[in-house]
Structures are given as C-alpha cells and as structure tokens.
Design a protein around this motif. Structure first.
Motif, PDB file in Angstrom:
ATOM      1  N   SER A   1       0.973  -1.293  -0.015  1.00 10.22           N
ATOM      2  CA  SER A   1       0.018  -0.265   0.040  1.00 10.22           C
ATOM      3  C   SER A   1       0.870   1.361  -0.069  1.00 10.22           C
ATOM      4  CB  SER A   1      -1.060   0.017   1.304  1.00 10.22           C
ATOM      5  OG  SER A   1      -0.328   0.061   2.325  1.00 10.22           O
TER       6      SER A   1
ATOM      7  N   GLN B   1       1.096   3.413  -3.295  1.00  9.61           N
ATOM      8  CA  GLN B   1      -0.079   4.200  -3.698  1.00  9.61           C
ATOM      9  C   GLN B   1       0.275   5.574  -3.324  1.00  9.61           C
ATOM     10  OE1 GLN B   1      -3.191   2.593  -1.723  1.00  9.61           O
ATOM     11  NE2 GLN B   1      -3.544   1.013  -3.300  1.00  9.61           N
ATOM     12  N   THR B   2       1.280   5.967  -2.128  1.00 14.13           N
ATOM     13  CA  THR B   2       1.607   7.305  -1.618  1.00 14.13           C
ATOM     14  C   THR B   2       2.897   7.717  -2.177  1.00 14.13           C
ATOM     15  OG1 THR B   2       2.551   6.092   0.300  1.00 14.13           O
ATOM     16  CG2 THR B   2       0.014   6.860   0.369  1.00 14.13           C
TER      17      THR B   2
END
Length: 140
Positions: free
Chosen positions: A78, A81-82
């Motif tokens: 995850s 995504q940033t």
C-alpha cells in the motif's frame, strides 16, 4: 568442523529496509542475465568479440502458506500508492533448524504483485499467498 546440511529443507526470510515481512517456503527468480553484444573484428575472420552490455534481473516470486505476516506485506504494497520508495531488501535462505545457508541483498526493491489465498470451501487446499518483487540488482 562439523559438516552442515547443504539446505535440502529450506525456507526464506524476507526483510525490507531491515523490517521482516516474515518467512516463505518458496523462492524463485534469484538470478541475473548479462546481455552479450557480438562484434566482429575486421581482418580477423576466425574471431568474434563477445562484449557484456546490460545486466537484467527477473522478478523474484516468494510463496508461503497464509500467516499473520500477510498484513505486513499488504502494508508494504500500500505504500506504493503514496509515492514510490525503492528500499533495499534481503532474502536469507535458512535450514530447518533456522541456521543461515546464504543471503542475498537486493537494491531498489518494488512490489510488483501479490496474490492472496483462494478461499474455497469446496477445495480444502492450503491457503497460500504469492508475492512478486522487482529489483535493480544484488548487493553485499
């Protein structure tokens, strides 16, 4: 010095920037390929130079039965995504008793794919996950 088992029963520990993502029982893709460029030398018909050009590294595929460490893998994925941060990684091959056989450091690691377990009550197989990572080469 006692002779050690060469590692017929192996498992693998994956760490990203020093943080363990757990243990895996399958690892494929620890390899590299040097592309060779062929150059013919004028006037020397019996010889062709074989010059190394780029080195490529296939993706590494790690598999294991479903464990609580799955959440660590999901958290790492995850982060892509940033913003892409390409950390270093380490894969250690371990014997059944936990002693280390070999270790590979990886540069600029990126999660490519994750496949979660197939949860089907009609198929009582072991729930497994597969993590595939890309890298830019090996380090010490």
């Amino acid at each position: 010095m006692p002779r050690q088992d060469p590692g017929s029963t192996m498992w693998f520990r994956l760490s990203i920037d020093g943080e363990s993502l757990g243990y895996f029982n399958g690892c494929q893709g620890l390899s590299s390929q040097v592309e060779i460029e062929h150059r013919q030398e004028g006037g020397n018909n019996g010889f062709v130079w074989q010059l190394p050009s780029r080195v490529t590294f296939p993706t590494i595929r790690l598999t294991r039965p479903l464990t609580p460490d799955t959440t660590k893998v999901a958290k790492w994925i995850s982060t892509v995504q940033t913003g892409i941060k390409r950390p270093t990684a380490e894969i250690a091959a371990l014997r059944a008793d936990g002693s280390e056989v070999a270790r590979w450091g990886l540069i600029d690691v990126l999660p490519v794919s994750w496949q979660g377990p197939r949860l089907d009550p009609g198929s009582p197989a072991v729930a497994t996950e597969v993590l595939e990572i890309a890298h830019h080469g090996f380090t010490d």
